[in-house]
Enzyme design. Sequence first.
Site, short mmCIF file in Angstrom:
data_model
loop_
_atom_site.label_atom_id
_atom_site.label_comp_id
_atom_site.label_asym_id
_atom_site.label_seq_id
_atom_site.Cartn_x
_atom_site.Cartn_y
_atom_site.Cartn_z
N TRP A 1 0.81 -1.22 0.00
CA TRP A 1 0.00 0.00 0.00
C TRP A 1 0.84 1.27 0.00
O TRP A 1 0.52 2.24 -0.69
CB TRP A 1 -1.00 -0.02 1.16
CG TRP A 1 -2.17 -0.87 0.80
CD1 TRP A 1 -2.37 -2.17 1.16
CD2 TRP A 1 -3.26 -0.51 -0.06
NE1 TRP A 1 -3.53 -2.63 0.58
CE2 TRP A 1 -4.09 -1.65 -0.16
CE3 TRP A 1 -3.61 0.65 -0.75
CZ2 TRP A 1 -5.27 -1.65 -0.93
CZ3 TRP A 1 -4.77 0.65 -1.50
CH2 TRP A 1 -5.58 -0.48 -1.59
N ASP B 1 -1.26 6.27 6.84
CA ASP B 1 -2.42 5.50 6.40
C ASP B 1 -2.66 4.41 7.44
O ASP B 1 -1.86 3.50 7.60
CB ASP B 1 -2.12 4.88 5.03
CG ASP B 1 -3.24 3.93 4.57
OD1 ASP B 1 -4.25 3.81 5.28
OD2 ASP B 1 -3.07 3.31 3.50
N LYS C 1 -12.28 -1.82 7.43
CA LYS C 1 -11.65 -2.89 8.19
C LYS C 1 -12.24 -2.93 9.60
O LYS C 1 -13.04 -3.78 9.92
CB LYS C 1 -10.14 -2.67 8.28
CG LYS C 1 -9.48 -2.25 6.99
CD LYS C 1 -9.40 -3.36 5.96
CE LYS C 1 -8.61 -2.91 4.75
NZ LYS C 1 -8.54 -3.90 3.70
#
Lengths: 387, 387
Positions: free
Chosen positions: A113, A189, A213
């Site tokens: 990511w 993040d 999530k």
Amino acid sequence: MSFEREEPNYYGAGPALLPTDVLQQAALDLINYQNLGLGVGEISHRSKQAVSIVDETKVNLTRLLAIPDTHEVFFMQGGGTSGFSSSAANLMAAYAKRTGKKGKAAYAVTGTWSKKAYEEALRLGFEAEAVVDVKKQNGKFGDIPPTSEWKPVNSDYAYLYYCDNETVNGIEFQQVPEAYAAGVEIVADMSSNFLSRKIDVSQYGLILAGAQKNVGLAGLSIYIIKKNLLEQAGDEELKQLGVPLSPIAFHYPTVVQNNSAYNTIPIFTLHIINLVLKKLLAQGGLAVQEATNGRKAAALYSVLDSYPQLFKLPVATGVRSKMNIVFTIEGEGNEDEFLKLSGARGLTGLKGHRSVGGMRASLYNAVTEKSVQSLVDFTKEFAESRK
Amino acid sequence: MSFEREEPNYYGAGPALLPTDVLQQAALDLINYQNLGLGVGEISHRSKQAVSIVDETKVNLTRLLAIPDTHEVFFMQGGGTSGFSSSAANLMAAYAKRTGKKGKAAYAVTGTWSKKAYEEALRLGFEAEAVVDVKKQNGKFGDIPPTSEWKPVNSDYAYLYYCDNETVNGIEFQQVPEAYAAGVEIVADMSSNFLSRKIDVSQYGLILAGAQKNVGLAGLSIYIIKKNLLEQAGDEELKQLGVPLSPIAFHYPTVVQNNSAYNTIPIFTLHIINLVLKKLLAQGGLAVQEATNGRKAAALYSVLDSYPQLFKLPVATGVRSKMNIVFTIEGEGNEDEFLKLSGARGLTGLKGHRSVGGMRASLYNAVTEKSVQSLVDFTKEFAESRK
């Protein structure tokens, strides 16, 4: 028609499990919210009920994370990808305001990511540098070198971007690279470990977290920003400096000025987030959640570590994620067998990300200790049967 | 706990009413989808169930709109605002591919939303022109001048953007400006009249529609694009030409290559769209819906027109919207009284947009003829009582 379900034993990486009671409440509210005769997804985003969901969610998040007055909470559509794109444009615009210059961006590339975020900054035309790129150095992602080995940053850098928990690779930062980034705004993040433990918000310039999530459905992201980063250079100045602009729906000052409703906010999705936050508060807040998540991860890592011939953990011990536990299984056919047998027992969502293979057990907040124990028991039995 | 509700008489402009049976099904599926033991919002966006929701939704939309093979359907997070921002970058990139040049964009500014789209294109640094700007010409929005009076376009223009139905102003195009735009791709924002009537998709380069009016919850938008517009100049070429890039989550070719799951697609929201599409198909498709919507709008306009001293309609007869019926009420205090009395009767969502005032009745697909009749009856009684 029934609202009931058995408690799932699901370890998917996201979209992920949500507490059953939250979903049950949300299901009712989808049809008739607060006896309005209308569902929460049908009311105007400017109605007092919708505004109060926005405001309450901010208050609850502020309580949970002890967000200081120096920081502001807002919500935008999209997930991690919109998050990292927009963070580049907005942090650069804030830097241009502070310095009158076009800044550079530093990226710690420690997994899939953060790599995507780095590539997007370059692609959009920002000056971006990988101050560490673990795969380039080591041939694979699986560790986080000490910041003393990263390329140093200085006041030419508008921000340092890192991904606090790499969902695909199962790598989690154990501390904020604060000393390393002294004088540079830190952008984190936290999409896949947000609200999994206590954090000190004051250390960050910007925290971004997709909801899907630990906190809700896909489609909405949470942002916590240092207020002074909302002071940005104007569009014309940015154009002159050659700093690409953010689309207006992702222009943080505009979103904040409109209390997250410049774009029509997906209020049903936000309502679910608020229900999750309320539940976390009622359960004792993040200290409790952090302890629970610690026990969950320790239990599974412990059984995996007990069978080192069978289970291989690609992530260095010191940076193992408490959220996404990644492992491979030695022996021809054993991974398929593991998936098949666990599936037969109702333990699902264990297949690793297609880009890395193997197994991945995601132990987000909504995965109970009981459910983790079922997985631990199964894993042990499986290992014993392979001896 | 109850799934039931009385049929609402709600005329909000968006987020808007959805069919009760769709919401009831969605509420069940939120908790346990297809007996998976997991809700539809919790499953992986790469699971076969999620992929099949994406595929089915595309198939159902293709059937409903008779979308030809020349066009492709995709979905992205966001609403109208992300839609118009992204359309500029993507259409310009396609133009650069076709011609090797930086193109111009033409905007028909006929109301609040097309004005926003035009301003965003300028803001982002595209060369954009208002080929008609009704407010500038007439001092207010309320009509659409014939295309013969618009500034002509030619092959220097990458696209003509217009908003097919202006939600705030209650103005709807009665035909596609196809002859006017010969040789120029047509981009239509149909957020607030999508699926309200039959259209000929082949006339458009791009149709974009936020879901939150006729088809679903806020947070997801539907795109129908001419396939050859997915052939775009590369990032480096665009940078050299000075064409701003779209963030990767809104880069249409990337989204299409990933079957709308480059970004994690909000699958619960898409599932609701699919349920709405199935219902429309079962009810006989868009011809039936168009006829129903025609009767609904005619009934309300007719009563408003019957009391010209009391009700003022700011929109020229020829361009009245069938979706958003905008009017003001003469006489001190009458508008407040109208809202109060209608509210007491359970007729809600009638207040006009804060930027224009007055009343607005939005008669989207989910608003039944029976519900419109209740509003018509009330409106008539109100008018009679004011005689």
